[in-house]
Design an enzyme around this catalytic site. Structure first.
Site, PDB file in Angstrom:
ATOM      1  CD  GLN A   1      -1.540  -3.153   9.213  1.00  0.00           C
ATOM      2  OE1 GLN A   1      -0.538  -2.637   9.669  1.00  0.00           O
ATOM      3  NE2 GLN A   1      -1.648  -3.466   7.931  1.00  0.00           N
TER       4      GLN A   1
ATOM      5  CE  LYS B   1      -2.150  -1.127   3.793  1.00  0.00           C
ATOM      6  NZ  LYS B   1      -1.522  -2.432   4.019  1.00  0.00           N
ATOM      7  CB  THR B   2       3.544   2.411   2.274  1.00  0.00           C
ATOM      8  OG1 THR B   2       2.678   2.247   3.401  1.00  0.00           O
ATOM      9  CG2 THR B   2       4.371   3.660   2.467  1.00  0.00           C
TER      10      THR B   2
ATOM     11  CG  ASP C   1       0.557   5.054   4.204  1.00  0.00           C
ATOM     12  OD1 ASP C   1      -0.243   4.105   4.042  1.00  0.00           O
ATOM     13  OD2 ASP C   1       1.784   4.891   4.341  1.00  0.00           O
ATOM     14  CD  GLU C   2      -0.145   2.952   8.575  1.00  0.00           C
ATOM     15  OE1 GLU C   2      -1.116   2.310   9.036  1.00  0.00           O
ATOM     16  OE2 GLU C   2       0.994   2.468   8.443  1.00  0.00           O
TER      17      GLU C   2
ATOM     18  NE  ARG D   1       3.999  -4.091  11.125  1.00  0.00           N
ATOM     19  CZ  ARG D   1       3.451  -3.674   9.993  1.00  0.00           C
ATOM     20  NH1 ARG D   1       4.072  -2.823   9.212  1.00  0.00           N
ATOM     21  NH2 ARG D   1       2.269  -4.109   9.602  1.00  0.00           N
TER      22      ARG D   1
HETATM   23  P1  ATP Z   1       1.609  -2.083   6.030  1.00  0.00           P
HETATM   24  O1  ATP Z   1       0.184  -2.532   6.021  1.00  0.00           O
HETATM   25  O2  ATP Z   1       2.414  -2.764   7.028  1.00  0.00           O
HETATM   26  O3  ATP Z   1       1.719  -0.601   6.037  1.00  0.00           O
HETATM   27  P2  ATP Z   1       2.012  -1.976   3.179  1.00  0.00           P
HETATM   28  O4  ATP Z   1       0.815  -2.570   2.558  1.00  0.00           O
HETATM   29  O5  ATP Z   1       2.101  -0.499   3.183  1.00  0.00           O
HETATM   30  O6  ATP Z   1       2.226  -2.577   4.627  1.00  0.00           O
HETATM   31  P3  ATP Z   1       4.584  -1.851   1.935  1.00  0.00           P
HETATM   32  O7  ATP Z   1       5.342  -1.418   3.118  1.00  0.00           O
HETATM   33  O8  ATP Z   1       4.279  -0.842   0.902  1.00  0.00           O
HETATM   34  O9  ATP Z   1       3.247  -2.579   2.421  1.00  0.00           O
HETATM   35  O10 ATP Z   1       5.285  -3.078   1.222  1.00  0.00           O
HETATM   36  C1  ATP Z   1       5.787  -4.184   1.952  1.00  0.00           C
HETATM   37  C2  ATP Z   1       7.102  -4.657   1.373  1.00  0.00           C
HETATM   38  O11 ATP Z   1       6.881  -5.303   0.136  1.00  0.00           O
HETATM   39  C3  ATP Z   1       8.066  -3.521   1.097  1.00  0.00           C
HETATM   40  O12 ATP Z   1       9.380  -3.956   1.340  1.00  0.00           O
HETATM   41  C4  ATP Z   1       7.861  -3.274  -0.390  1.00  0.00           C
HETATM   42  O13 ATP Z   1       8.979  -2.665  -0.971  1.00  0.00           O
HETATM   43  C5  ATP Z   1       7.648  -4.688  -0.903  1.00  0.00           C
HETATM   44  N1  ATP Z   1       6.869  -4.740  -2.143  1.00  0.00           N
HETATM   45  C6  ATP Z   1       5.640  -4.285  -2.348  1.00  0.00           C
HETATM   46  N2  ATP Z   1       5.220  -4.538  -3.608  1.00  0.00           N
HETATM   47  C7  ATP Z   1       6.215  -5.195  -4.221  1.00  0.00           C
HETATM   48  C8  ATP Z   1       6.417  -5.736  -5.540  1.00  0.00           C
HETATM   49  N3  ATP Z   1       5.489  -5.670  -6.464  1.00  0.00           N
HETATM   50  N4  ATP Z   1       7.583  -6.354  -5.783  1.00  0.00           N
HETATM   51  C9  ATP Z   1       8.552  -6.454  -4.844  1.00  0.00           C
HETATM   52  N5  ATP Z   1       8.420  -5.971  -3.597  1.00  0.00           N
HETATM   53  C10 ATP Z   1       7.278  -5.342  -3.287  1.00  0.00           C
HETATM   54 MG    MG Z   2       2.221   0.874   4.790  1.00  0.00          MG
END
Ligand code: ATP
Ligand code: MG
Length: 714
Positions: free
Chosen positions: A250, A32-33, A219-220, A592
Site C-alpha cells: 500500500q 493493523k490500525t 501507522d501506515e 476499502r
Molecule cells: P488497512 O491496511 O486498510 O489500513 P488495517 O490492517 O489497518 O487495514 P483495520 O482497519 O485495523 O485494518 O481493520 C479492518 C477491519 O477489520 C476493521 O473494521 C476492524 O475493526 C476489523 N477487525 C480487525 N480485527 C478484527 C477482529 N479480530 N475481529 C473482528 N473485527 C476485526
Molecule cells: Mg489501517
C-alpha cells in the site's frame, strides 16, 4: 474497558508483545490500525502507562481523530493526554515549544502551497525568468530535493558547474530561502527538517522529548520518507520502544518521497526487531479480497502475502461498462438508490477516483437526485477555483454582472488592482450602470488599452454565441482570455484537468439539449452550486484513492477505470515503477470495500485523454472467478433511476409553461422516446414510457421533452 476478546490470537500477541522494536507487516484489512489502537489502550489500562508518555503518528488528521475517539470510547476519559497526530502536527508542537534554540520565534509562520507560489513569482521576476520555462511544480521539487539533501543555496550554486539553467534555479532557491528566513517561515518540508536539526544540534532538547515519549507508534509506516524515519528514530532513542505497522503493497506516496525500503529493511537498523505477521482479513468478503490479490500479484517488486478471510464468498466484483461518463455516474446513483432501499445507509457508500476532475459527473447526478454527499480532502467540482473562474467568464457573455467581472478582470493578470476596481465600481454606481457597461462606454479613463482589449474580447464572444455551439465557444473563451495558457505555464495539471472536464460537461449538455442556450447552461449549473454547503450526517463519501487510505466502506465504487486515466498516462510514461505504484493504488482502492465492490468505466471520448477510452488493465487483471462483467452499451436507454413519485432531473431551464401538456398528449423525450402524458400537476407532468422506462415525473419546462407534432407522424 478494553475488550481483548475482539482480537484473534495473533493480534492479541501483537498488542501485548514486550519487545522494544516491533514491526507488523500485514495486508489490507488485517487489523493493523485496530491492533495499534488496542495496544495504546492496553498500555494505559493494563500496564499503567501515563497517556502523556504515549505517542502515535497517523497519516492523516482524520485518522488521528478516529484513533483518539476509539481510545476514549474504550477507556472513558482515562486515555486523554496521549499525543496522537500526523507527523507534521507533531513537529509543529515540538517547534512551537523549542524552535527558539534555532533562533526562530515561537510564533513562526507555516508557509503553505499558495504562499510558496507567491514567493516563486517574486523570485522569477527578480531572476528574470519565466514560469513557462521553469514550471513551479518542478522548481519546488528542486528546492525540496536540495533541502532534503542538506544542500544550502550557496552549495547548490557550486553544483551548477556554470550551467545557465541550473544557475537560474539556484538563484531562485537562494531567494526562496532568504524570503522564508526573513519572515521566519517554514514550509512543510521544513517542519520535519527543522525538528531533526533541532534534535541534532541540541541533545538536551532531544533528550527532553525522547524522555517524554516512552512508547512510540506509527501507522501506515510503508509511506514514511527518510527524514521522517530519522525523526522517529531520534524520538525513540531514549526509551527504545518503537511500534510500527504497515503494508508494503500500500505504498502510494513514493512521488512525495515515501520509501518502501524503510519498512522492509528495518531489521538492519534494529537488530532486535521483532516482526509480526497478521494474515486474516476481517474487512472484505473473499471475492473482493481475492480479486484485489489477483491484481497486486502482477507487481514484480513485492513479497507475496498469505491473506485469507472468513467473511464468506460474498458477491462477485461487478464491472460495468457504460457508453458515457454521464451514464456511468447514473449507474452509480442508480445502484446507490437500489441498495439504500435494501437497507444500506448513504454513509455506507464510497465513490473513489484516481484524480479529482473525475468527480464532476457523479456530483451532478447525486445533486440531481438529492443524494447527500461529502468530498474528503477536496472541493466540490463547481466550487473549484478554476471552474468558478471560467463560469464567470461565461457570465460575461450573458449577463456581465459585476461579481463575475470582479472575479476575472485580473485573472490572468492584466495589471488591474483593487484601487482600479473600486474606481470603476464608483462610476458604475453613480451612473447606475454595470461595471462592464462603464468599461464598454469608455467611461474609465485609465488603463485604456487593457480595458479596450478586454471589452473587444467579450464583445467577440457575445457575437459568436449566436452561431457557435457551446463547446466551441468555451474553447474560444479559454484561449482568448489567456486562462488556459496561464494554467499551462504554471504546470497546473490538476486545474487543467478540471477545465477539460468542464469542456466535457458543456459538450454533454449541448448534446443532451441541443436547443439550449448559454444562459440555460449557466442556470443549470447554479442549481448544482446552490445546495453545495449542506452538511448531512448520512452522506455518500467521495474522495480520491489517495485520501481513502486506511478507511473502509460497506460498498465501494471505483469509477473512471480507463487505461490512461487509471493507470494515469503520466505514471505510465514513468515505466515499470510508475505502473507498480498505480497498481498498489488500485489495490488500496479495492481493499476499502467490505461487502460490495463495483469497478466502472465508460467508452466515450475524453477531453482529458483526447481519445476514446478502453477498460483499465486493473480491471482485466482481476481473476475471472471473482468478477462479473455488465455492459449496457447496446441500448442507450439506461434503466430508470426514479420511482413514480420522484421528480426527475433538476435541470430546469425555462419558465414553466404549465398548460402546454394535457392528459393524453403524446410527447417525445430525447432519451426515452415516445410517451403519454398521464397528468399535469402545476407544471410537473407524469409521463408513461414503454417498458423498461415506466412512469416518470418531469418538469413541463424541461428541454428534454416536446409535444409530438404532425411532422413526427409523417
Ligand atoms: P488497512 O491496511 O486498510 O489500513 P488495517 O490492517 O489497518 O487495514 P483495520 O482497519 O485495523 O485494518 O481493520 C479492518 C477491519 O477489520 C476493521 O473494521 C476492524 O475493526 C476489523 N477487525 C480487525 N480485527 C478484527 C477482529 N479480530 N475481529 C473482528 N473485527 C476485526
Ligand atoms: Mg489501517
Amino acid at each position: 474497558m478494553v475488550v481483548f476478546s475482539q482480537l484473534n490470537e495473533n493480534q492479541k500477541c501483537a498488542v501485548e508483545d514486550k519487545h522494544n522494536h516491533i514491526r507488523i507487516i500485514a495486508g489490507a484489512g488485517s487489523g493493523k490500525t485496530r491492533v495499534l489502537t488496542m495496544r495504546i489502550a492496553y498500555l494505559i489500562e493494563k500496564m499503567n502507562v501515563l497517556p502523556y508518555h504515549i505517542l502515535a503518528i497517523t497519516f492523516t488528521n482524520k485518522a488521528a481523530k478516529e484513533m483518539k475517539s476509539r481510545i476514549n470510547e474504550m477507556l472513558s476519559d482515562k486515555g486523554v493526554g496521549c499525543h496522537i497526530s500526523t507527523i507534521h502536527s507533531l513537529c509543529m508542537r515540538i517547534l512551537s515549544e523549542d524552535i527558539v534554540a534555532l533562533n526562530y520565534p515561537r510564533n513562526f509562520t507555516v508557509v503553505d502551497a499558495d504562499d510558496q507560489k507567491q514567493i516563486l513569482k517574486e523570485a522569477y521576476k527578480l531572476v528574470g525568468i519565466d514560469k513557462k520555462e521553469y514550471a513551479y511544480g518542478s522548481m519546488l521539487d528542486y528546492i525540496a530535493d536540495n533541502k532534503y539533501q542538506s544542500i544550502n543555496p550557496s552549495k547548490a550554486m557550486e553544483y551548477t558547474y556554470g550551467e545557465p539553467r541550473l544557475i537560474n534555479k539556484a538563484k531562485v532557491f537562494a531567494y526562496y530561502q532568504e524570503r522564508l528566513e526573513k519572515m521566519y517561515g517554514l514550509d512543510f518540508d521544513d517542519l520535519i527538517l527543522f525538528t531533526t536539526r533541532l534534535f541534532d544540534e541540541n541533545p538536551v532538547i532531544l533528550e527532553k522529548w525522547a524522555k517524554r515519549f516512552h512508547y512510540i507508534h506509527v501507522d501506515e509506516f510503508q509511506d514514511v520518507d527518510k527524514e521522517q524515519y530519522k525523526l522517529i528514530k531520534q524520538l525513540s532513542s531514549f526509551h527504545n520502544n518503537l511500534y510500527v505497522v504497515g503494508d508494503p503493497d500500500q505504498t502510494i506516496f513514493t512521488w512525495r518521497g515515501a520509501d518502501v525500503n524503510i519498512i522492509t529493511n528495518m531489521d538492519k537498523d534494529f537488530k532486535d526487531l521483532y516482526t509480526i505477521i497478521l494474515n486474516e482479513n476481517y474487512r472484505s468478503t473473499n471475492n473482493i479480497l481475492s480479486g484485489a490479490n489477483s491484481v497486486i500479484k502482477n507487481n514484480k517488486a513485492r513479497v507475496e502475502k498469505d491473506l485469507y478471510s472468513n467473511n464468506g464468498a460474498g458477491d462477485r466484483i461487478i464491472h460495468k461498462t457504460c457508453f458515457s461518463e454521464a451514464a456511468e455516474a447514473n449507474y452509480v446513483a442508480n445502484q446507490i438508490i437500489k441498495l439504500r432501499n435494501d437497507g444500506y445507509n448513504y454513509r455506507d457508500f464510497a465513490i473513489l477516483y484516481r484524480s479529482n476532475y473525475l468527480s464532476r459527473d457523479v456530483e451532478k447526478v447525486l445533486l440531481e437526485n438529492r443524494i447527500p454527499y461529502v468530498i474528503y480532502g477536496g472541493l466540490r467540482f463547481y466550487e473549484r477555483m478554476e471552474v468558478k473562474d471560467i463560469l464567470c467568464y461565461l457570465r460575461m457573455i450573458t449577463r456581465a454582472d459585476d461579481l463575475a467581472l470582479i472575479r476575472i478582470i485580473n485573472t490572468p493578470r492584466r495589471g488591474i488592482g483593487q484601487k482600479t476596481i473600486d474606481a470603476i465600481q464608483e462610476i458604475a454606481n453613480s451612473q447606475n450602470m454595470t461595471m462592464y457597461e462603464v468599461l464598454k462606454a469608455g467611461l474609465y479613463p485609465k488603463n485604456k488599452d487593457t480595458f479596450d482589449h478586454f471589452v473587444k474580447m467579450v464583445e467577440k464572444w457575445r457575437n459568436d454565441v449566436q452561431t457557435l455551439d457551446l463547446e466551441l465557444l468555451l474553447k474560444e473563451v479559454l484561449d482568448d482570455s489567456g486562462y488556459r495558457t496561464m494554467l499551462e505555464a504554471e504546470n497546473e495539471t490538476e486545474r487543467l484537468e478540471n477545465i477539460k472536464s468542464l469542456l466535457d460537461d458543456i459538450k454533454e449538455y449541448s448534446e443532451d439539449y441541443p436547443d439550449s442556450t448559454l444562459d440555460d447552461y449557466l442556470q443549470m449549473i447554479s442549481l448544482y452550486t446552490d445546495r453545495a454547503s449542506e452538511q448531512v450526517y448520512d452522506s455518500v463519501n467521495l474522495c480520491t484513492i489517495h485520501s481513502a487510505k486506511g478507511l473502509e466502506f460497506e460498498c465501494v465504487f471505483v469509477i473512471g477505470l480507463s487505461e490512461g486515466v487509471f493507470p494515469s498516462e503520466k505514471t505510465l510514461s514513468e515505466g515499470l515503477k510508475g505502473l507498480e505504484e498505480e497498481r498498489r493504488l488500485a489495490y488500496v482502492a479495492y481493499t476499502r470495500a467490505k461487502k460490495l465492490l463495483y469497478v466502472t468505466e465508460s467508452s466515450s471520448f475524453s477531453y482529458v485523454l483526447q481519445s476514446s477510452k478502453l477498460p483499465s488493465r486493473f480491471i482485466k487483471e482481476i481473476d475471472s472467478a471473482y468478477i462479473e462483467h455488465v455492459d449496457d452499451r447496446v441500448s442507450p436507454i439506461s434503466s430508470p433511476i426514479f420511482d413514480e413519485d420522484v421528480v426527475i432531473n433538476t435541470r430546469v431551464n425555462k419558465e414553466p409553461k404549465d398548460d402546454m401538456y394535457r392528459k393524453g398528449d403524446i410527447i417525445i423525450h430525447k432519451i426515452y422516446g415516445e410517451g403519454v402524458i398521464l397528468s399535469n400537476d402545476n407544471g410537473v407532468v407524469s409521463i408513461a414510457f414503454p417498458h423498461p422506462v415506466g412512469i416518470k415525473k418531469i418538469l413541463a419546462s424541461h428541454p428534454s421533452i416536446r409535444k409530438k407534432t404532425k411532422d413526427d407522424y409523417s
